[in-house]
Design an enzyme around this catalytic site. Structure first.
Site, PDB file in Angstrom:
ATOM      1  N   CYS A 179       0.861  -1.252  -0.023  1.00  0.00           N
ATOM      2  CA  CYS A 179      -0.045  -0.124   0.160  1.00  0.00           C
ATOM      3  C   CYS A 179       0.790   1.235  -0.118  1.00  0.00           C
ATOM      4  O   CYS A 179       0.267   2.308  -0.055  1.00  0.00           O
ATOM      5  CB  CYS A 179      -1.099  -0.083   1.216  1.00  0.00           C
ATOM      6  N   HIS A 319      -3.640   7.979   5.603  1.00  0.00           N
ATOM      7  CA  HIS A 319      -3.858   6.965   5.118  1.00  0.00           C
ATOM      8  C   HIS A 319      -4.981   6.128   5.194  1.00  0.00           C
ATOM      9  O   HIS A 319      -5.884   5.617   4.165  1.00  0.00           O
ATOM     10  CB  HIS A 319      -2.733   5.673   5.703  1.00  0.00           C
ATOM     11  N   GLU A 330      -2.759   5.607  13.206  1.00  0.00           N
ATOM     12  CA  GLU A 330      -2.291   6.774  12.618  1.00  0.00           C
ATOM     13  C   GLU A 330      -2.865   8.055  13.242  1.00  0.00           C
ATOM     14  O   GLU A 330      -2.332   8.848  13.257  1.00  0.00           O
ATOM     15  CB  GLU A 330      -3.233   6.696  11.169  1.00  0.00           C
ATOM     16  N   LYS A 351     -10.301   7.727   0.843  1.00  0.00           N
ATOM     17  CA  LYS A 351     -10.459   6.463   0.849  1.00  0.00           C
ATOM     18  C   LYS A 351     -12.175   6.170   1.382  1.00  0.00           C
ATOM     19  O   LYS A 351     -12.566   5.025   0.920  1.00  0.00           O
ATOM     20  CB  LYS A 351      -9.709   5.658   1.692  1.00  0.00           C
ATOM     21  N   HIS A 356      -9.724   1.718  -1.020  1.00  0.00           N
ATOM     22  CA  HIS A 356      -8.283   1.618  -0.914  1.00  0.00           C
ATOM     23  C   HIS A 356      -7.616   0.849  -2.246  1.00  0.00           C
ATOM     24  O   HIS A 356      -7.985  -0.242  -2.582  1.00  0.00           O
ATOM     25  CB  HIS A 356      -7.773   0.674   0.316  1.00  0.00           C
ATOM     26  N   PHE A 415       1.418  -2.907   4.011  1.00  0.00           N
ATOM     27  CA  PHE A 415       1.569  -4.388   4.441  1.00  0.00           C
ATOM     28  C   PHE A 415       2.895  -4.575   4.440  1.00  0.00           C
ATOM     29  O   PHE A 415       3.627  -4.260   3.324  1.00  0.00           O
ATOM     30  CB  PHE A 415       0.842  -5.315   3.739  1.00  0.00           C
TER      31      PHE A 415
END
Lengths: 429, 420
Positions: A179, A319, A330, A351, A356, A415
């Site tokens: 990502c 994110h 976050e 998002k 995503h 990830f």
């Protein structure tokens, strides 16, 4: 080259293919309108799957001028998205005849491709698959693949297709950090221009959820939202009732260029890329350390590089995946870097509307941040009714906001633990 | 300008799993190509490859990580561990944010998707023409171990190395064919030179010994015919730079280095194995690689590396060549001729004993070149025979600067210059 003598890096072209539209303007219009793009998956029959919703690019048609004819055989869905976004960005920038080929590069962030069971089956037709994949060598040798399956699905193919189309003879490469890939590619391109290796570069990311295997992987990892009855409200970043992300697809591409050269040719400058920070969580494959160290490290580095104090950032495009852990960690990191130091940037996640886009996400969001600076508008963050955090976070509302936007920070956390933060500004120090 | 030195080497190859044994194998011309046993080659025309042996998985202390390792990431982790151990940096590293990890990676292997296919067979219908997605989602997903999803991530090696050694700083996972390894090392070099890190572990992995990649190489006519090969003449299977070399033989392996700011290395009394003094990148753009012709990208990358190292081509005394063994050799040699003219330095390669390590081939040439600083005679056995007949310089008694050039099939090229 000293830090002060390094060239400033500006953004002179933007290209987007997203579920909200196959162009920059269409996407921006729908994002500002706060429209959710989530719905039931149509690219394969997902009936009965644990998760059957996603944000899909609809009615997409590749402009044939985006790819050299000889490379058509290398096109997969994400490669088409990437090539199209690069075409829009290059056309938008008008740089093509104003840069030496050996000073133009391409850096793209990509993922595992869209390997589909049927793609493999087409090579294995007639073989008893119950023997297992390890026994198929002989069969594969005898049956010449009708398409170059491995080349199509190789992560570096998109960079190759773009660099061939635009005759990029400088650095051409690919990052693949899940990502964070799109944002990391942009960061790498920024460095290359800033440090004088290139005059301009095509940067971004592309990905697609059209392969059953990728979607199956997300289902297995338990990271997707299961709020299936109302897809349009399933992605709710930073909301107490979030339960996972909605998978998406698309591409975002920017043209990064030396400011002096851009100005000399009278280019339209959207914004400046002024800071980039990257870090590793060094924790677990898909979990984040609760102290948010990786996110804090990446954001802090980006601020230092941009020579900014936290209060100079107007908006954080987070994110914000809508997973329980990401959003909690976050926000904690944002509080630590910004709010605990008296800064109060507006925090939101696009998002919430686009889902995503994995390897494409960071690039799509950086493109939206560039438009945010150019248009002086902050996009909405929808489906946020009960926000998380200490209560002091200023979240973007569910409607777009017209306001002075001086600097935007865009976060991407992957990830595998790679974190990337970009700072896009109205001016460059 | 910050000087960046190399203080550790780790390698896992078909012929040896540490640098000393590897250089001994080079000197003795020990061949690591063997019959493939990682998959069934019955009735297959490709029966030989360079396969790594004696992989010491016990070196990986973290059981959870061990469960997540596919073949490429096992090679990644073992080799990075060796490089870090060789450099001795970890016990003295007080700040995890000042260390970095850069991986030049091959793509995820199709075989890593096996768990999905094992459970999906009942969804295949109409004589393998139709995949019942709905049935797969309804009935088969529950049968797959969730760990399978993590094994297919492209950046697994980067993640595992960072986690095992708590390295929290700069990082990248670069996938760009043959140049991936050099690009990873150059990125590490740039991060240190820029001041973003004090040290980095950087290198590459190649894991092509699986049916899909081997069959792709077979179809693209890269591989030397193996029909007349047996264990007694296998050392003749690949003869890079030889006019008679009919193609290559793929090998697997990984090579990692610890790159370090010179001041940082001196402070902890670490030995420098060499200095990264120059680098270059380029791409062929819309021009295609042509057999027998020089590659503009490779020429440009080599020239850029000389320029950044402030060296004249005449000051390069050794080339750690790519040594593909097939059509790429001509492209490499013609490109070198274009830069060096009739004053070409000796070119050496280790491909005959390891097989062609693709992404890791450049790093392997770096490892061999670094060793040549101490003992030039070690590498003379693998000079290019084609070059020996021409106006090639001899290997000098003291080697000061080595060039490592790499050309990717996708058009990218990279080069590194190492100095004593």
């Amino acid at each position: 080259m000293t830090a002060s003598s390094r060239p400033k890096v500006c953004i002179t072209g933007v290209g987007l293919v997203t579920p909200a539209g196959s162009s920059k303007s269409e996407t921006w219009e729908n994002v500002l309108a706060g429209k959710s793009m989530a719905g039931y998956i149509e690219q394969f029959d997902a009936t009965g799957w644990p998760v059957n919703i996603g944000c899909e690019v609809k009615n997409f048609q590749l402009n044939e001028a985006a790819v050299l004819e000889e490379d058509f055989s290398l096109l997969t869905r994400p490669n088409e998205f990437g090539a199209q976004a690069a075409f829009e960005a290059m056309t938008d920038s008008g740089i093509e005849d104003h840069v030496e080929p050996n000073r133009l590069g391409t850096i793209m962030g990509t993922g595992i491709g869209v390997i589909k069971p049927l793609d493999i089956l087409s090579m294995l037709n007639g073989l008893d698959l119950h023997q297992g994949l390890s026994t198929i060598a002989c069969h594969l040798e005898k049956k010449a693949p009708s398409r170059d399956f491995l080349s199509m699905n190789h992560p570096s193919t998109l960079s190759k297709v773009i660099s061939s189309r635009w005759n990029c003879q400088g650095l051409s490469t690919t990052t693949s950090t899940a990502c964070a890939a799109g944002a990391q590619a942009i960061g790498a391109g920024y460095r290359a221009v800033r440090e004088g290796l290139l005059d301009a570069t095509i940067v971004g990311g592309a990905d697609s959820l059209s392969g059953e295997l990728l979607h199956a992987g997300f289902c297995l990892l338990g990271v997707l939202s299961t709020q299936l009855d109302h897809p349009e409200t399933a992605s709710k970043p930073y909301d107490k009732h979030r339960d996972g992300f909605v998978a998406s697809e698309g591409a975002g591409v920017l043209i990064l260029e030396r400011e002096d050269l851009a100005k000399a040719r009278g280019a339209n400058i959207y914004a400046y890329l002024t800071g980039y920070g990257e870090s590793e969580n060094a924790f677990r494959m898909t979990d984040l350390p609760e102290d948010g160290r990786g996110a804090i490290n990446a954001m802090s580095k980006a601020l230092i590089e941009a020579r900014m104090t936290p209060d100079m950032v107007t908006y954080i495009n987070g994110h914000g995946t809508s997973t329980e852990q990401n959003d909690r960690v976050e926000i904690k990191a944002i509080e630590e870097v910004f709010y605990h130091h008296g800064a109060q940037p507006i925090v939101g996640s696009t998002k919430s509307m686009l889902g995503h886009g994995i390897a494409a996400a960071g690039a799509i969001e950086a493109a939206l941040c560039s438009l945010s600076i150019k248009e002086q508008k902050i996009p909405p963050s929808i489906n946020l009714s009960e926000p998380i955090g200490e209560g002091n976070i200023r979240y973007a509302s569910n409607k777009s906001m017209s306001t002075p936007v001086h600097a935007v920070l865009s976060n991407s956390f992957g990830f595998g633990g790679t974190n990337a933060s970009l700072i896009i500004s109205e001016n460059s120090p | 300008m910050t000087r960046v030195v190399i203080t550790g080497i780790g390698l896992t190859t078909p012929v040896a799993n540490n640098i000393d044994d590897f250089m001994l194998a080079v000197k003795n011309n020990d061949c690591g190509l063997r019959p493939i046993d990682l998959y069934d080659t019955l009735d297959s025309q490709v029966k030989y490859a360079g396969q790594c042996r004696e992989l010491e998985t016990l070196k990986i202390p973290n059981k959870k990580i061990k469960k997540l390792l596919n073949r490429k990431d096992l090679l990644n982790v073992l080799t990075a561990t060796s490089a870090l151990s060789h450099s001795g940096i970890l016990p003295t590293n007080p700040d995890p944010k000042r260390g970095g990890v850069f991986v030049g990676s091959c793509s995820t292997q199709i075989d890593d998707f096996s768990p999905y296919f094992d459970s999906a067979l009942d969804c295949i219908k109409d004589n393998n023409q139709f995949f019942d997605s709905s049935m797969f989602g309804k009935k088969c997903l529950d049968l797959i171990n969730p760990l399978a999803a993590m094994k297919v991530l492209m950046n697994g090696g980067l993640a595992h190395i960072s986690q095992l050694f708590n390295i929290q700083g700069v990082n990248a996972n670069i996938i760009n064919g043959e140049t991936s390894g050099l690009e990873a090392i150059i990125s590490a070099y740039q991060s240190i030179a820029r001041g973003d890190a004090d040290w980095c572990v950087a290198g590459a992995v190649s894991a092509p010994v699986e049916p899909f990649q081997m069959s792709q190489a077979f179809h693209s006519k890269q591989l030397a015919p193996q029909i007349h090969i047996n264990t007694t003449n296998i050392s003749k299977l690949v003869e890079p730079y030889s006019i008679n070399s009919p193609g290559t033989c793929l090998g697997e392996g990984a090579v990692y280095f610890v790159l370090e700011k010179e001041d940082h290395a001196i402070k902890r009394n670490a030995s420098s194995l060499g200095v990264v003094s120059g680098f270059g990148f380029a791409n062929n753009g819309s021009a295609k690689l042509k057999p027998q012709k020089p590659s503009p990208a490779l020429i440009s990358a080599i020239r850029s590396s000389c320029k950044t190292a402030s060296l004249d081509p005449d000051e390069i005394q050794l080339v750690g060549g790519q040594g593909h063994g097939g059509f790429m050799d001509h492209i490499e040699l013609e490109s070198l001729r274009e830069v060096f003219g009739t004053n070409t330095p000796p070119v050496m390669t280790t491909t005959p004993i390891t097989g062609y390590l693709k992404e890791a081939n450049g790093p392997l040439s770096i490892a061999a070149s670094l060793s040549s600083f101490n003992e030039p005679s070690r590498i003379t056995g693998h000079q290019s025979p084609a070059f020996s007949k021409e106006n090639t310089r001899k290997v000098p008694d003291v080697i000061r600067n080595c060039l490592i050039p790499v050309q990717s099939l996708n058009g990218s090229a990279a080069a590194i210059i190492l100095s004593r």
